[in-house]
Design an enzyme around this catalytic site. Structure first.
Site, PDB file in Angstrom:
ATOM      1  N   GLU A 144      -6.221 -10.773  -1.049  1.00 32.18           N
ATOM      2  CA  GLU A 144      -7.011 -10.741   0.100  1.00 32.18           C
ATOM      3  C   GLU A 144      -8.464 -10.459  -0.421  1.00 32.18           C
ATOM      4  O   GLU A 144      -9.203  -9.660  -0.104  1.00 32.18           O
ATOM      5  CB  GLU A 144      -6.686  -9.313   0.580  1.00 32.18           C
ATOM      6  N   GLU A 198       0.748  -1.390   0.021  1.00 29.25           N
ATOM      7  CA  GLU A 198       0.073  -0.006  -0.006  1.00 29.25           C
ATOM      8  C   GLU A 198       0.827   1.269  -0.010  1.00 29.25           C
ATOM      9  O   GLU A 198       0.712   2.114   0.686  1.00 29.25           O
ATOM     10  CB  GLU A 198      -1.048  -0.082   1.059  1.00 29.25           C
TER      11      GLU A 198
HETATM   12  C1  GLA Z   1      -5.187  -4.463   4.313  1.00 31.66           C
HETATM   13  C2  GLA Z   1      -3.850  -5.361   4.525  1.00 31.66           C
HETATM   14  C3  GLA Z   1      -4.145  -6.733   5.226  1.00 31.66           C
HETATM   15  C4  GLA Z   1      -5.350  -6.709   6.202  1.00 31.66           C
HETATM   16  C5  GLA Z   1      -6.353  -5.795   5.527  1.00 31.66           C
HETATM   17  C6  GLA Z   1      -7.686  -5.753   6.624  1.00 31.66           C
HETATM   18  O1  GLA Z   1      -5.754  -4.888   3.139  1.00 31.66           O
HETATM   19  O2  GLA Z   1      -3.064  -5.643   3.625  1.00 31.66           O
HETATM   20  O3  GLA Z   1      -3.067  -6.953   6.065  1.00 31.66           O
HETATM   21  O4  GLA Z   1      -4.946  -5.582   7.478  1.00 31.66           O
HETATM   22  O5  GLA Z   1      -6.111  -4.625   5.115  1.00 31.66           O
HETATM   23  O6  GLA Z   1      -7.739  -6.569   7.492  1.00 31.66           O
END
Ligand code: GLA
Length: 342
Positions: free
Chosen positions: A256, A152
């Site tokens: 994710e 990020e």
């Molecule tokens: C982001 C992070 C993850 C997690 C999610 C929410 O996407 O990369 O590690 O913390 O947020 O749980």
């Protein structure tokens, strides 16, 4: 056939798991049946691996070489080593879930403590990455197959302002990948991971500010598309994003995946199932038409009662393939069906 069996000729199927699953044998059995990859939901992040006590008690000793601790990952890594699933390492360098004291002079916990300088932070970064990779690779060789090296780093069309840019500068992510390349085993793939990666401005910013400089130095192997969706997420836009990253010489992993849905009625869960089916058909088609080298798809959680979304959205979410009793939902069957239909 389970998820991992249905998709085994195409890509790994993973799940992010919290530490409490190790107290529950039936959940562990479930994980082994359905998935061949696991991600620690929180326990491999800097806030979990940095040893606060040691660093703060002897800041001079650890100033450039932070003390780390691996207690929180032992269960995950032993489980993976003994039972087969491989592990996605998540995540080495992130502005979030990294304590402020790590960036401060003398590891001070004071709220406004001055920040350490570039040279110190580069040394801390290198030694943190080295310590984590070397320890894990020696104790559990071959178990981690991919690392999210940086998470990020893009926001508002450019690099995100963070304690990393404030201390090291805008090239912090390049250093993170240089150090990861230097210490990671050859077989480990190095990823940049981010959310909303398919939104056009973000996709362009990631390509320009992160991927192209990393590709130029041959430091990166893969792009992680987090894929936290909701029911309105535009899968056509997602397809464009997938194809755009897929055109680069990189693996793509969906790292994710979840689809926020606060309505557990049958009608709504059917719509959720349809959305998952459309997505998995798209992923398979993409692989078959060689539009992207998708090597893994990881769900962010294993069942609805464990999802982070309920807390984050402030309403109960039903975003996954299994309900709170670990019973398969329509979405589970839809994902299996996509594998056999395409
Ligand atoms: C982001 C992070 C993850 C997690 C999610 C929410 O996407 O990369 O590690 O913390 O947020 O749980």
């Amino acid at each position: 056939m389970s998820l991992k069996e249905s998709y085994q000729s195409f890509f790994k199927i993973g799940a992010a798991i919290p530490a409490r699953v190790f107290e529950n044998h039936s959940v562990l059995e479930h994980i082994l049946t359905e998935y061949n990859s696991i991600t620690c939901e929180n326990d491999m992040k800097p806030e979990s691996l940095l040893d606060a006590q040691k660093n703060q008690t002897e800041p001079e000793k650890y100033d450039k070489c932070p003390a780390v601790t691996f207690d929180k990952i032992v269960n995950y890594m032993d489980f993976a080593q003994n039972n087969g699933p491989e592990v996605r390492g998540h995540t080495l360098i992130w502005h979030n879930q990294t304590p402020r004291w790590f960036f401060a002079e003398g590891y001070s916990v004071k709220e406004n403590a001055p920040l350490a300088n570039r040279e110190t932070m580069l040394a801390r970064m290198e030694n943190y990455i080295r310590a984590v990779l070397e320890y894990i690779q020696q104790r559990w060789p071959g178990v981690i197959y991919a690392w999210d090296v940086v998470n990020e780093a893009v926001d508002n069309g450019g690099l995100r302002e963070s304690l990393w840019t404030q201390t090291v500068g805008e090239d912090f992510f390049l250093y993170a990948f240089r150090f990861a390349r230097k210490y990671a085993d050859n077989k480990v793939s190095l990823f940049y991971n981010d959310y909303s990666t398919f939104i056009p401005w973000k996709r362009e910013a990631i390509c320009k500010h992160i991927l192209s400089p990393l590709l130029k130095e041959k430091l990166i192997d893969g792009m992680g598309m987090q894929s936290h969706f909701d029911m309105d997420t535009d899968l056509n836009e997602y397809k464009d994003g997938l194809f755009c990253f897929g055109a680069l010489p990189l693996q793509i992993q969906i790292t994710e995946l979840d689809i926020h849905n606060a309505d557990s009625s049958e009608v709504s869960m059917k719509l959720l199932a349809e959305k998952y089916e459309t997505l998995f058909r798209l992923l398979l088609k993409t692989v078959k038409q060689k539009k992207a080298d998708i090597t893994g798809v990881t769900f962010w959680g294993i069942h609805d009662d464990m999802s982070w979304l309920t807390g984050f959205r402030g309403e109960k979410s039903y975003p996954l393939l299994f309900d709170g009793q670990l019973q398969p939902k329509m979405a589970y069957n839809a994902v299996l069906q996509a594998a056999h239909a395409e």
